[in-house]
Design a protein around this motif. Structure first.
Motif, short mmCIF file in Angstrom:
data_model
loop_
_atom_site.label_atom_id
_atom_site.label_comp_id
_atom_site.label_asym_id
_atom_site.label_seq_id
_atom_site.Cartn_x
_atom_site.Cartn_y
_atom_site.Cartn_z
N LEU A 133 -28.59 -50.97 -57.83
CA LEU A 133 -27.23 -51.54 -58.21
C LEU A 133 -27.14 -53.24 -58.25
CD1 LEU A 133 -25.44 -49.03 -55.90
CD2 LEU A 133 -25.37 -49.18 -58.20
N MET B 175 -22.81 -51.39 -62.28
CA MET B 175 -22.38 -49.76 -62.33
C MET B 175 -20.82 -49.72 -62.32
SD MET B 175 -25.07 -48.50 -63.50
CE MET B 175 -24.02 -46.73 -63.97
N TYR C 168 -23.23 -45.98 -54.61
CA TYR C 168 -22.62 -46.30 -55.95
C TYR C 168 -21.24 -46.10 -55.82
CZ TYR C 168 -26.98 -45.48 -58.89
OH TYR C 168 -28.08 -45.75 -59.55
N ILE D 189 -20.29 -38.94 -60.81
CA ILE D 189 -21.91 -38.93 -60.18
C ILE D 189 -22.37 -37.53 -60.03
CG2 ILE D 189 -23.23 -39.19 -57.94
CD1 ILE D 189 -21.16 -41.80 -57.36
#
Length: 353
Positions: free
Chosen positions: A175, A180, A227, A237
């Motif tokens: 990340l 993202m 995330y 996800i």
């Protein structure tokens, strides 16, 4: 009024590089998506490395829609060995547009449903010799924007939904080199490669759901939380499951396997789950253990000091349960032919029933 809950997706990676696919071996009714691995990146374009074979494989995969009309077929571009040219291919606006067109042209010509990008890894080395640069961070997002635009055109042409997904590193560090939270706007799903975790010193798990008590390393739970914190909706996800084992040889003094010192990593038993279950688990001196904290199994042979980490039905059930509890998008697995008898896919089907 009954509230419709979305059924989790089940995405299977199927490889074309080993030759022609025998579709009789694929349980299409148990999958929602198939990602065809891999399409290369060459001269800044998506490129079929063996066009004759790949086109034949696309035809074969399309016949699976007779069994499952809702099955979606995607090309997966990149992978560990073919990610070296991504950075160059998406460096400028015009290059990105050309790359996006070339990717969508492949699915247009072959009557497919979408594009999956497996860039390993933007802004960091990945395989030795890969080109990577600081600008990858922004260009990664812009690449998805360009592909999405092309897919929207194709959606209008065909009147059918076209998918854009990506396979990403199953570790928080991924990340720092990507955006993202921004990129997800263009993506239907983000497939977290929550496997191939390893440490250089102590035997750990390669596809654990949680941290082990003895070793705090990477885990699917840690990656998923990172995330979400980064702005990716849980519903996009997709958690990765390993259909294969990874093995190590531990030092002669090793007593228990997990946490013992690694002598070397080897490939003699780096095989799929069908092989592990039928030939090794609690056989030939291998004993199966469960790490209840990590929700991960492992094999240890006290005589040969061989150690194997993998997913089994129990760990897959734990992962599917996590997906349902946390309202994630679903699961994906690498890779179909590693579990020819379908032990793990059957477990996924059972868990999501």
């Amino acid at each position: 009024m009954k509230i419709e809950t979305k059924k989790p997706v089940v995405i299977g990676y199927v490889t074309g590089y080993s030759g022609l696919i025998n579709v009789d071996e694929i349980a299409a009714e148990k999958l929602t998506h198939i990602n065809y691995a891999f399409v290369n990146v060459k001269n800044n374009k998506a490129y079929l490395d063996n066009e004759k074979r790949d086109v034949e494989n696309f035809k074969r995969l399309n016949t699976l829609k007779i069994k499952n009309p809702n099955l979606q077929l995607l090309i997966s571009i990149g992978g560990w060995s073919w990610s070296e040219n991504f950075s160059d291919a998406v460096l400028t606006d015009s290059l990105r547009n050309g790359f996006a067109k070339s990717a969508v042209d492949i699915i247009r010509k072959n009557n497919l449903d979408g594009v999956d990008i497996d860039w390993e890894y933007p802004g960091m080395q990945g395989e030795e010799g890969n080109v990577y640069r600081m600008e990858d961070k922004m260009n990664f997002t812009l690449m998805f924007e360009a592909i999405r635009k092309e897919l929207d055109v194709l959606e209008k042409e065909t009147g059918k939904k076209k998918w854009l997904t990506t396979a990403t590193g199953g570790f928080p560090y991924f990340l720092t080199n990507t955006e993202m939270g921004k990129a997800q706007k263009y993506l239907n799903f983000i497939n977290l490669m929550t496997y191939d975790y390893y440490s250089s010193k102590q035997a750990g798990h390669h596809t654990n759901l949680y941290n082990s008590k003895t070793l705090s390393d990477n885990s699917a739970d840690k990656a998923i939380k990172a995330y979400i914190k980064d702005g990716v909706p849980a519903s996009k996800i997709v958690m990765g499951i390993a259909f294969y084992g990874r093995n190590l040889t531990l030092t002669p003094s090793s007593q228990r396997g997990l946490g013992d010192t690694i002598l070397s990593s080897a490939n003699s038993y780096g095989k799929g789950y069908t092989f592990l279950k039928d030939s090794l688990i609690n056989k030939k001196g291998f004993v199966e253990y469960r790490d209840e904290d990590a929700k991960a199994p492992y094999l240890f042979n006290p005589t040969t000091k061989q150690y194997i980490s993998y997913d089994n039905e129990w760990s897959v059930a734990q992962k599917c349960d996590y997906v349902l509890k946390n309202k994630l998008g679903g699961v994906m697995f690498w890779e179909y032919s590693s579990d020819k008898k379908g032990y793990l896919l059957d477990q996924i089907t059972k868990s999501f029933k």
